[in-house]
Design a protein around this motif. Structure first.
Motif, PDB file in Angstrom:
ATOM      1  N   ARG A 149       0.838  -1.215   0.000  1.00 48.97           N
ATOM      2  CA  ARG A 149       0.000   0.000   0.000  1.00 48.97           C
ATOM      3  C   ARG A 149       0.866   1.255   0.000  1.00 48.97           C
ATOM      4  O   ARG A 149       0.477   2.278  -0.532  1.00 48.97           O
ATOM      5  CB  ARG A 149      -0.907   0.028   1.233  1.00 48.97           C
ATOM      6  N   GLU A 150       2.018   1.165   0.609  1.00 52.20           N
ATOM      7  CA  GLU A 150       2.892   2.313   0.852  1.00 52.20           C
ATOM      8  C   GLU A 150       3.742   2.694  -0.348  1.00 52.20           C
ATOM      9  O   GLU A 150       4.115   3.847  -0.500  1.00 52.20           O
ATOM     10  CB  GLU A 150       3.811   1.974   2.039  1.00 52.20           C
ATOM     11  N   ALA A 151       4.087   1.738  -1.183  1.00 47.57           N
ATOM     12  CA  ALA A 151       5.095   1.953  -2.215  1.00 47.57           C
ATOM     13  C   ALA A 151       4.547   1.635  -3.599  1.00 47.57           C
ATOM     14  O   ALA A 151       3.487   1.042  -3.743  1.00 47.57           O
ATOM     15  CB  ALA A 151       6.305   1.079  -1.922  1.00 47.57           C
ATOM     16  N   GLU A 152       5.324   2.021  -4.584  1.00 50.64           N
ATOM     17  CA  GLU A 152       5.054   1.605  -5.959  1.00 50.64           C
ATOM     18  C   GLU A 152       5.636   0.200  -6.106  1.00 50.64           C
ATOM     19  O   GLU A 152       6.815  -0.008  -5.825  1.00 50.64           O
ATOM     20  CB  GLU A 152       5.744   2.540  -6.949  1.00 50.64           C
ATOM     21  N   VAL A 153       4.818  -0.729  -6.538  1.00 51.31           N
ATOM     22  CA  VAL A 153       5.251  -2.124  -6.641  1.00 51.31           C
ATOM     23  C   VAL A 153       5.599  -2.438  -8.088  1.00 51.31           C
ATOM     24  O   VAL A 153       4.813  -2.171  -9.000  1.00 51.31           O
ATOM     25  CB  VAL A 153       4.152  -3.087  -6.130  1.00 51.31           C
ATOM     26  N   ILE A 154       6.781  -3.012  -8.258  1.00 56.24           N
ATOM     27  CA  ILE A 154       7.222  -3.449  -9.581  1.00 56.24           C
ATOM     28  C   ILE A 154       7.454  -4.953  -9.498  1.00 56.24           C
ATOM     29  O   ILE A 154       8.306  -5.415  -8.733  1.00 56.24           O
ATOM     30  CB  ILE A 154       8.516  -2.732 -10.009  1.00 56.24           C
ATOM     31  N   ASP A 155       6.696  -5.697 -10.265  1.00 54.24           N
ATOM     32  CA  ASP A 155       6.830  -7.147 -10.253  1.00 54.24           C
ATOM     33  C   ASP A 155       8.043  -7.537 -11.098  1.00 54.24           C
ATOM     34  O   ASP A 155       8.073  -7.304 -12.305  1.00 54.24           O
ATOM     35  CB  ASP A 155       5.563  -7.804 -10.798  1.00 54.24           C
ATOM     36  N   THR A 156       9.039  -8.108 -10.449  1.00 51.44           N
ATOM     37  CA  THR A 156      10.281  -8.486 -11.129  1.00 51.44           C
ATOM     38  C   THR A 156      10.342  -9.986 -11.422  1.00 51.44           C
ATOM     39  O   THR A 156      11.383 -10.479 -11.845  1.00 51.44           O
ATOM     40  CB  THR A 156      11.512  -8.093 -10.280  1.00 51.44           C
ATOM     41  N   THR A 157       9.218 -10.672 -11.218  1.00 48.64           N
ATOM     42  CA  THR A 157       9.205 -12.123 -11.364  1.00 48.64           C
ATOM     43  C   THR A 157       9.750 -12.573 -12.705  1.00 48.64           C
ATOM     44  O   THR A 157      10.609 -13.446 -12.784  1.00 48.64           O
ATOM     45  CB  THR A 157       7.783 -12.674 -11.149  1.00 48.64           C
ATOM     46  N   SER A 158       9.267 -11.981 -13.765  1.00 47.98           N
ATOM     47  CA  SER A 158       9.694 -12.431 -15.096  1.00 47.98           C
ATOM     48  C   SER A 158      10.266 -11.284 -15.933  1.00 47.98           C
ATOM     49  O   SER A 158      10.360 -11.396 -17.147  1.00 47.98           O
ATOM     50  CB  SER A 158       8.521 -13.085 -15.833  1.00 47.98           C
ATOM     51  N   VAL A 159      10.668 -10.197 -15.263  1.00 47.41           N
ATOM     52  CA  VAL A 159      11.221  -9.046 -15.969  1.00 47.41           C
ATOM     53  C   VAL A 159      12.714  -8.957 -15.648  1.00 47.41           C
ATOM     54  O   VAL A 159      13.091  -8.928 -14.470  1.00 47.41           O
ATOM     55  CB  VAL A 159      10.504  -7.737 -15.540  1.00 47.41           C
ATOM     56  N   PRO A 160      13.556  -8.892 -16.664  1.00 45.89           N
ATOM     57  CA  PRO A 160      14.996  -8.783 -16.402  1.00 45.89           C
ATOM     58  C   PRO A 160      15.331  -7.485 -15.654  1.00 45.89           C
ATOM     59  O   PRO A 160      14.665  -6.456 -15.843  1.00 45.89           O
ATOM     60  CB  PRO A 160      15.629  -8.775 -17.802  1.00 45.89           C
ATOM     61  N   ALA A 161      16.350  -7.550 -14.841  1.00 45.86           N
ATOM     62  CA  ALA A 161      16.732  -6.389 -14.029  1.00 45.86           C
ATOM     63  C   ALA A 161      17.012  -5.152 -14.882  1.00 45.86           C
ATOM     64  O   ALA A 161      16.693  -4.034 -14.469  1.00 45.86           O
ATOM     65  CB  ALA A 161      17.946  -6.737 -13.171  1.00 45.86           C
ATOM     66  N   ALA A 162      17.583  -5.329 -16.053  1.00 44.98           N
ATOM     67  CA  ALA A 162      17.865  -4.178 -16.930  1.00 44.98           C
ATOM     68  C   ALA A 162      16.572  -3.471 -17.324  1.00 44.98           C
ATOM     69  O   ALA A 162      16.520  -2.237 -17.389  1.00 44.98           O
ATOM     70  CB  ALA A 162      18.648  -4.617 -18.163  1.00 44.98           C
ATOM     71  N   GLU A 163      15.521  -4.241 -17.578  1.00 48.29           N
ATOM     72  CA  GLU A 163      14.226  -3.644 -17.927  1.00 48.29           C
ATOM     73  C   GLU A 163      13.614  -2.955 -16.713  1.00 48.29           C
ATOM     74  O   GLU A 163      13.015  -1.881 -16.831  1.00 48.29           O
ATOM     75  CB  GLU A 163      13.282  -4.704 -18.490  1.00 48.29           C
ATOM     76  N   VAL A 164      13.728  -3.559 -15.557  1.00 50.66           N
ATOM     77  CA  VAL A 164      13.224  -2.942 -14.327  1.00 50.66           C
ATOM     78  C   VAL A 164      13.927  -1.604 -14.114  1.00 50.66           C
ATOM     79  O   VAL A 164      13.291  -0.586 -13.819  1.00 50.66           O
ATOM     80  CB  VAL A 164      13.418  -3.870 -13.108  1.00 50.66           C
ATOM     81  N   ALA A 165      15.236  -1.578 -14.294  1.00 52.75           N
ATOM     82  CA  ALA A 165      15.999  -0.338 -14.133  1.00 52.75           C
ATOM     83  C   ALA A 165      15.526   0.723 -15.121  1.00 52.75           C
ATOM     84  O   ALA A 165      15.366   1.893 -14.756  1.00 52.75           O
ATOM     85  CB  ALA A 165      17.489  -0.606 -14.304  1.00 52.75           C
ATOM     86  N   ARG A 166      15.280   0.326 -16.351  1.00 50.21           N
ATOM     87  CA  ARG A 166      14.776   1.286 -17.361  1.00 50.21           C
ATOM     88  C   ARG A 166      13.408   1.829 -16.974  1.00 50.21           C
ATOM     89  O   ARG A 166      13.143   3.025 -17.109  1.00 50.21           O
ATOM     90  CB  ARG A 166      14.723   0.629 -18.743  1.00 50.21           C
TER      91      ARG A 166
END
Length: 176
Positions: A149-166
């Motif tokens: 509830r407090e934060a923006e959630v980014i699901d990294t389950t199937s997303v490469p770290a480079a894409e998450v960083a972008r």
């Protein structure tokens, strides 16, 4: 601004922060775990605990360290990869930074349970980690309650770290 990357151990915070830093000009990475390591080096030692975050000095020292580094680098964001699963601890850190008028972008890197267990079990750098496994349930509890509830959630389950960083870099730049 501080870009706080939260989430459980093994979600990709450290990797993402390393990939995010070059995408945000003038940014620096500060791992608040290093503050805990300083406290762990006190001799003969602080009271026994299973997590340095439980030591009262850790939270204000994180705030003060972040403030001083943020002021020193002057301009670019300070990226802080650090798991904080205790709501009261997060509130203390958040309030401390707010008192210095430092905006915080709080992001949680989320990974589903089976993928998390696989990442911890097969980590090439750390190997299987009892410490990391010990926080899987605590993360799930925090995520089901205050944390998501407090934060923006980014699901990294199937997303490469480079894409998450972008994704994070794009969002932070859009706020500028």
């Amino acid at each position: 601004m501080i870009v706080w990357l939260n989430g459980t151990h093994g979600a990709g915070k450290t990797t993402t922060s390393r990939l995010l830093q070059p995408l945000l000009p003038g940014s620096q990475v500060l791992d608040a775990e290093k503050v805990g390591e300083v406290l762990m080096d006190i001799k003969p030692g602080l009271p026994t605990t299973d997590n340095f975050q439980h030591w009262d000095p850790w939270r204000p020292l994180v705030v003060e360290t972040a403030r001083r580094v943020h002021d020193y680098i002057g301009g670019g964001p300070l990226i802080m990869p650090m798991t904080v699963l205790v709501e009261a601890y997060w509130r203390e850190i958040q309030a401390g930074l707010a008192a210095y008028d430092i905006p915080v972008r709080h992001l949680v890197l989320h990974v589903d349970g089976p993928t998390l267990v696989d990442r911890i079990q097969n980590d090439r750098d750390l190997g299987p980690s009892t410490f990391r496994f010990a926080y899987v349930d605590a993360y799930a509890e925090a995520a089901a309650g205050w944390l998501h509830r407090e934060a923006e959630v980014i699901d990294t389950t199937s997303v490469p770290a480079a894409e998450v960083a972008r994704q994070i870099a794009d969002a932070v730049r859009a706020d500028d």
